[in-house]
Structure formats: structure tokens, C-alpha cells
Design a protein around this motif. Structure first.
Motif, short mmCIF file in Angstrom:
data_model
loop_
_atom_site.label_atom_id
_atom_site.label_comp_id
_atom_site.label_asym_id
_atom_site.label_seq_id
_atom_site.Cartn_x
_atom_site.Cartn_y
_atom_site.Cartn_z
N ALA A 138 0.34 -1.05 0.10
CA ALA A 138 0.66 0.62 -0.12
C ALA A 138 0.52 1.17 -0.28
N GLN A 139 2.36 0.97 0.96
CA GLN A 139 3.34 2.66 0.99
C GLN A 139 3.54 2.86 -0.25
N PHE A 140 3.98 1.42 -0.93
CA PHE A 140 5.35 1.07 -1.96
C PHE A 140 4.79 1.71 -3.33
N ILE A 141 3.38 1.54 -3.68
CA ILE A 141 2.97 1.99 -4.82
C ILE A 141 1.62 2.95 -4.28
N GLY A 142 2.04 3.93 -5.15
CA GLY A 142 1.30 4.99 -5.20
C GLY A 142 1.75 5.95 -3.54
N GLU A 143 0.99 6.78 -3.24
CA GLU A 143 0.48 7.35 -1.43
C GLU A 143 -0.16 6.49 -1.38
N THR A 144 -0.76 6.57 0.44
CA THR A 144 -1.51 6.34 1.11
C THR A 144 -1.86 7.01 2.63
N TRP A 183 -4.80 -2.41 9.51
CA TRP A 183 -5.06 -1.00 9.17
C TRP A 183 -5.48 -0.64 8.23
N LEU A 184 -5.98 0.81 8.37
CA LEU A 184 -7.00 0.90 7.27
C LEU A 184 -6.16 1.69 5.85
N SER A 185 -6.18 1.16 5.00
CA SER A 185 -4.69 2.39 4.01
C SER A 185 -5.93 3.24 2.76
N VAL A 186 -5.82 4.27 3.22
CA VAL A 186 -6.91 4.72 2.41
C VAL A 186 -6.03 5.75 0.92
N ARG A 187 -6.34 5.24 0.13
CA ARG A 187 -6.02 6.88 -0.74
C ARG A 187 -5.84 7.75 -0.92
N PRO A 188 -5.08 9.03 -1.04
CA PRO A 188 -5.57 10.31 -1.39
C PRO A 188 -6.87 10.47 -1.89
N GLU A 189 -6.82 10.11 -2.96
CA GLU A 189 -7.69 10.71 -3.68
C GLU A 189 -9.42 10.19 -3.79
N ARG A 190 -9.60 9.20 -2.27
CA ARG A 190 -10.58 9.14 -1.74
C ARG A 190 -11.04 9.89 -0.64
N VAL A 191 -10.12 10.67 -0.40
CA VAL A 191 -10.45 11.36 1.01
C VAL A 191 -11.31 13.07 0.10
N ARG A 192 -12.10 12.66 1.10
CA ARG A 192 -13.47 13.86 0.28
C ARG A 192 -12.62 15.17 1.48
#
Lengths: 313, 367
Positions: free
Chosen positions: B242-248, B284-293
Motif C-alpha cells: 500500500a505504501q510502496f505503490i502510490g501514496e496512501t 490497518w486501514l489504507s485510504v488513498r488520498p484521492e478517495r478522501v473528500r
């Protein structure tokens, strides 16, 4: 901070000046003297020659060269086609070239695996191995040649013969010393480091990935060696061969001590003419011709080395 | 692209392959299957053993354990020069003393029984034509640009019709601009030739652009997850991926009553129902930045939301990354399209904002 700058300027000056001064003082000047001697006429005096350059009573410089030694060398060359003619200088020259070529070839065959192994070994052990190659230099060259004499001797002091006799493998001591074989052994032994070091310097730069790429492309180890390693170390081969061949041609001590004088070398010839024969012009002429003849192959090898297929720029 | 049964699902099988160098385990028991004609990327940070894994397949290293089977043939006993694989090396390893044509012909000359010189010349022409390097056949590698060298290296590694093409960081020696163009060009070429391909890279964009599937490797040499680019991005199997691929945004806590309780957040977080771990387990909960409003006021119906203040804004053209400090001290990133604000003025540093996301937008991870 004025001092460092001054030092720097001086340093630069000396760095540029020193090599040239050295060459002038210890090569060009002596060589000019030798050329002068070679063109003079022999005379029973000290020194045993009269320079072609003389100051006449009229205060004028006179130039009266005597080219007899060069004429003798030319005549020997002219008599090349005649069988049985006496050609002491050409014969000695031929012996020296032959021995030097053989020494170079043997050094290359033995030195290449040496250099290859050192270059392929782990970085930490490389320094130690290189040190081992240089180790003989810590002892005097002359001592090492004498050591070979005591190894090869056929009397009671000859270690190899004594060992073989003690082991019962031979009944009579072998004539190991005072022949061309002994000379070759001594030459190869003495000159091997000069082959190994330049070869190592080139082989260590060889990129291991190239060998892996060749392997990956289906090449067997022998093919990899012949088509990648060898061409890419070509300049090292040229450099090492030059370092061995050129001094080997003029080598005097080893043939004299180990050869026992049964093979006449050009170095021995020059020694005889300077010494017992008291023919300084002849000796000097041979030396001059030798230098000129060696410059030819050096230039050739250099150009070849640069344009070689294996040249890495 | 092709319809093949499951039998072809494992054209290349790596079975429990490990490689130990002294004390370090470079490759830790990797099991992996690659399909025929697939472009598969091994992705990981530098030094994670992905190149070693590639070298195991090529035969340049011998596995400590495990075996490698290609097209039904066990490669383990074969030396590299007998393997039906060819590698394109990092920084290409072109032979500097040979011309471009001779480099490409090198592998062909090793084929037994010997190929006729005419056949070799034809094949070399064909390969140089493929990579559009015919005009440079007589040049030496040092006379070529980086991109041209890469194409020659590709031609050389394809000349022998390998069953498997191995690419070790194929484009890392190129400038960024050329690299992006070359990625797609390379994919087109590989697909045109129809060769199965394993590609090693540390660049996630390169892996995602070029590969059909990606295998993510951990710094300890383990294969963590295999999936298509969107699978590894949208459904990472573990925190490292989750952390290696893209931001989270990664929020750790304990599952309590079907929700995730984090120490620094007042409210426990709502989790998606599918794959929810049992109560009491660490997760752990992984939430991609583009999913956060991001909004200025609380949202009516949001599964999770938290107030905070804008700490930093990174303007990236197409979107901006808002670093928002939550009440508990944690910073979360919300990625907002720049066009979104319209008439409204965008929040600036120091503004009070609300972050929110729906439960299905978070991925629950247990390792």
C-alpha cells in the motif's frame, strides 16, 4: 593565502619541466654522445677514439665522421644471402631478438592466467596478490640470478639436481645451467612481473556484465574468452609484451651468468667491443642501430595498440 | 489478448526459489507463475532481490533452494548458455569492440548446428529493422545515444527467439522524458514479437505502464503480492504494498465492534463489510488520498469523517495534495482535483476543514 598559490604554480612548472629535463639529461644527451662515438675513428689512447667533431687550429669546427662500423653492419646485411658467411653482429642480433621474442611469448602464456586470476579475485585479496607479484623486487636482481645459478647448478650446490638425485629419479646430474634453456628460465622469471602488471591493469577494468551477457547469449566459456576477454585485453597484451620484449633484447646479465657465453647476445657483443676489443665506435654503432630498430616496433605497437579492435575508449 | 486455458496459466513456474549470499537471504522462497506472452513486472525497492530473482531465471545465479520450470522444462540443471532465455542487462552490456550488427549477430553465431552466414545476416537485418536501427549497423556502441543502445540491446536479446525475455531495469539508464516514450514503444515491440517477458524495475510507473501483472517484492526478498496494476493499487495485500505503490493514508488500530479504533481519533472508523477482521485483532486501514473528500463543512452522510486544519498544500497542476492535521495530531493527505473548487475559493493553509470517506474506499489490512 599566497603561499599555496605560489606552490601550485611552482608545482605545475616542475611537473611539466621535470620529465623533459630528465629525458634531455639522461637520454638525448647520452644518446648524442653515443652517436658521436659511433662516428669517430678508433685510436690507441684514452678514451680509445677520436671524435669526428674537432676544433681546428684555425678556430673552425671540423666534422670528419668515420662510418666504418655502419659499413660493416651494412656489409653483414648484404651477405645475408651467402651461406656460411661470418656475420657476428647479425647473428648476435638474431639470437637476442629470438630470445626476447621467446621470453615475451612464455611470459604472456604464464602471465595471462596470473593477471586474469588476480583481476577476477575479490577486491580485498587483489592487493595482497599484486604485492606477491612484486615481492621479488624486494631482493636485488643480481642476487636472484645467482639464486637461479645455485638452483640449476650440476655440482653439489645445485639444489634441483641434488633433489632429483636424492629422489633417485636421475643417476647423473642434468646439465641445467649454462645453456639457452637456463637463460630462458632466468629471463622469464625476471620479466614476468612486467607482463603481469599491465595485463592486470587492463583485465581489472573488464566489465563482468559483458562476460555475463556473452554467457546469456549462448557462448561457451572458451568462446567468451576468445571473442570478449581477449580482444578487450588487447592493449594490456601489447603493453605487457612491450615492457618485456624491449628490455629483454638488450639483456646482458642473465645470458652472461646463466648462459655461460655459449650463445652470443647483442648485449654481450657490445660489452666485448667496449671492453676486450677496445672498438668503441663499433660498439656505439651497434647500440645506435639497436635503439633505432627498437623505436620502429614501439611506434608500430603503439599505433596498433590504439587502433586495436579491443580498444576501450 | 489471447484465450488460453489454465494449462497455459503457468508457462514459467518459479517454485520456492531462494538465494542466499552468505548471511543475507536475497530471494526468500518465491513461488510465481507467469503466463505465456505476458509482460510481468517484478517491482521493489533497490536491493530487494528482484534482480537476483531474474538472474536465477537466466542461470547467472544458482538457486539455494527451489526450481524454475519454463514451458515444461526444468531449467535448474542448464547452464546459462543453454537456457532458452535471453536477458537485456541494466546499462545494456553491449560489447564495446563489436559493431551494432556484430553485437546482434553474437548470439546467433553460438547456435549449434551453425547457422549459415546468410541466415545470420538476414536475421540481424530483421532485428535491426524491428528496432529501427538498420542505419547504424556499422557503428560501435559508444557512438550511439542511450536510447539507441537500448534498442540494440533489445535486438540482441530477441535475436535468438528466446522463449522468455528478461529485462533488468530496461530504461533506468535513460532520461525521464525519453523513458516515458520508450516504455510504450518497448511494450509494442514485445507484443509484436509475442515473447513472454519478465521485467525488473524499481519504478512503479514503469511497472504499471508496461506490465500486465505486477509482483511486488519486499526489501527482504519475499514476493508480497501479484496482481494487475489496478489490483495492486486498489487492493494492496499488506501495508508495504500500500505504501510502496502510490501514496496512501495508513491508520492503525484494533478492531472493536466491527469498527477500527485508533488511539488518536475520537470516533472508531467504519470498515467495509467484506473481509472485515474479527474483533480484537490488530488492523490497518489504507485510504488513498484521492478517495478522501475535503470540505469546509461536515458532510451529511459520511461513513468516516474528521475535522482538521490545512497544514500544507502541494499544487501539482491536475490536482493538489492537502496535508491536513487532525485533532489527534495525525496528518492525512487528501488529493483534490484543482478544477473542483470552481467559483469557490480553495482552502488555504490554516483553514479549518473536514475530511471524509466512505467505508468501501478504505482497504483493511492485517499485515
Amino acid at each position: 593565502m599566497k603561499l599555496p598559490r605560489l606552490f601550485l604554480l611552482r608545482g605545475r612548472f616542475w611537473a611539466g619541466f621535470l620529465p623533459w629535463a630528465w629525458l634531455l639529461l639522461f637520454f638525448t644527451l647520452p644518446f648524442a654522445l653515443i652517436v658521436d662515438v659511433s662516428l669517430s675513428s678508433p685510436e690507441l689512447s684514452v678514451p680509445p677514439y677520436v671524435s669526428p667533431l674537432s676544433l681546428g687550429p684555425d678556430g673552425q669546427l671540423h666534422w670528419s665522421p668515420d662510418a666504418t662500423p655502419y659499413r660493416r653492419l651494412r656489409d653483414e646485411l648484404g651477405a645475408l644471402a651467402q651461406p656460411g658467411a661470418d656475420r657476428p653482429y647479425l647473428a648476435a642480433w638474431g639470437n637476442s631478438l629470438g630470445l626476447a621474442a621467446l621470453t615475451t611469448a612464455v611470459c604472456l602464456v604464464i602471465g595471462y592466467p596470473f593477471a586474469y586470476q588476480i583481476a577476477r579475485s575479490a577486491e580485498v585479496s587483489r592487493q595482497t596478490l599484486l604485492m606477491l607479484v612484486m615481492l621479488p623486487f624486494w631482493t636485488s636482481f643480481l642476487l636472484r640470478v645467482y639464486a637461479w645459478m645455485s638452483l640449476l647448478d650440476s655440482s653439489e650446490v645445485g639444489l634441483i639436481n641434488q633433489a632429483l638425485l636424492a629422489a633417485g629419479w636421475i643417476e647423473e646430474p642434468l646439465p641445467l645451467l649454462y645453456n639457452s634453456g637456463a637463460v630462458l628460465v632466468g629471463m622469464v622469471y625476471s620479466y614476468l612481473p612486467f607482463m603481469v602488471l599491465p595485463l592486470y591493469a587492463h583485465l581489472v577494468k573488464l566489465d563482468n556484465r559483458l562476460l555475463e551477457a556473452a554467457r546469456d547469449l549462448g557462448a561457451r566459456p572458451a568462446v567468451i574468452f576468445l571473442s570478449i576477454t581477449l580482444p578487450l585485453s588487447w592493449r594490456g597484451i601489447v603493453a605487457g609484451s612491450m615492457m618485456v620484449f624491449i628490455p629483454a633484447v638488450g639483456e646482458f646479465v642473465i645470458p652472461d651468468l646463466l648462459g655461460g657465453g655459449d650463445v652470443m647476445m647483442i648485449g654481450r657483443r657490445i660489452w666485448d667491443d667496449f671492453g676486450p676489443n677496445q672498438d668503441w665506435p663499433m660498439a656505439a654503432a651497434v647500440a645506435v642501430v639497436m635503439v633505432l630498430l627498437l623505436i620502429g616496433p614501439i611506434m608500430l605497437l603503439r599505433r596498433h595498440g590504439r587502433a586495436a579492435p579491443g580498444s576501450l575508449r | 489478448m489471447e484465450d488460453r486455458g489454465d494449462a497455459q496459466g503457468d508457462y514459467l513456474r518459479i517454485e520456492g526459489a531462494s538465494k542466499r549470499f552468505g548471511e543475507t537471504l536475497a530471494v526468500a522462497s518465491v513461488t510465481l507463475a507467469v503466463r505465456e506472452r505476458e509482460i510481468f513486472a517484478l517491482l521493489g525497492a533497490s536491493g530487494c532481490g528482484k534482480s537476483t530473482l531474474l538472474r536465477l531465471v537466466a542461470g547467472l545465479e544458482t538457486p539455494t533452494t527451489g526450481r524454475i520450470v519454463l514451458d515444461g522444462e526444468d531449467l535448474s540443471a542448464l547452464p546459462p548458455h543453454r537456457r532458452p532465455t535471453n536477458m537485456m542487462f541494466q546499462s545494456y552490456a553491449l560489447f564495446p569492440h563489436l559493431t551494432v550488427a556484430a553485437n546482434v549477430a553474437f548470439g546467433l553465431r553460438q547456435i549449434r548446428p551453425h547457422m549459415a552466414p546468410k541466415q545470420i545476416a538476414e536475421r540481424v537485418d530483421e532485428m535491426l529493422d524491428l528496432v529501427q536501427m538498420q542505419a547504424y549497423a556499422g557503428r560501435r556502441p559508444h557512438e550511439l545515444s542511450g536510447g539507441q543502445q537500448q534498442r540494440v540491446a533489445l535486438a540482441r536479446s530477441l535475436a535468438r527467439h528466446p522463449k522468455l525475455l528478461l529485462l533488468d531495469e530496461p530504461l533506468s539508464a535513460l532520461d525521464k522524458k525519453i523513458r516515458q516514450r520508450t516504455q510504450l514503444e518497448l511494450v509494442r515491440l514485445i507484443q509484436r514479437v509475442g515473447v513472454t517477458c519478465i521485467l525488473v524495475t524499481h519504478d512503479q510507473e514503469e511497472a504499471m505502464t508496461m506490465a500486465g501483472r505486477i509482483g511486488v517484492m519486499s526489501p527482504k526478498g519475499e514476493l508480497l503480492q501479484v496482481g494487475t496494476p489496478d489490483e495492486v493499487y486498489e487492493q494492496p495485500a499488506c501495508r508495504y504494498t500500500a505504501q510502496f505503490i502510490g501514496e496512501t493514508n495508513l491508520l492503525g488500530g484494533r478492531v472493536t465492534g466491527g469498527r477500527l479504533r485508533c488511539d488518536d481519533l475520537p470516533e472508531p472508523l467504519a470498515l467495509a463489510e467484506a473481509g472485515r477482521p474479527a474483533d480484537g485483532s490488530e488492523a490497518w486501514l489504507s485510504v488513498r488520498p484521492e478517495r478522501v473528500r475535503l470540505s469546509r463543512t461536515p458532510v451529511d452522510k459520511a461513513d468516516n469523517q474528521a475535522p482538521g486544519t490545512v497544514d500544507n498544500i502541494a499544487y501539482l497542476g491536475s490536482h493538489s495534495d492537502y496535508h491536513v492535521r487532525l485533532a489527534g495530531g495525525r496528518t492525512m493527505i487528501a488529493s483534490v482535483p484543482c478544477a473542483r473548487w470552481g467559483e469557490d475559493t480553495a482552502p488555504v493553509r490554516g483553514d479549518a476543514v473536514w475530511l471524509s470517506w466512505a467505508a468501501p474506499d478504505g482497504v483493511v489490512l492485517t499485515r
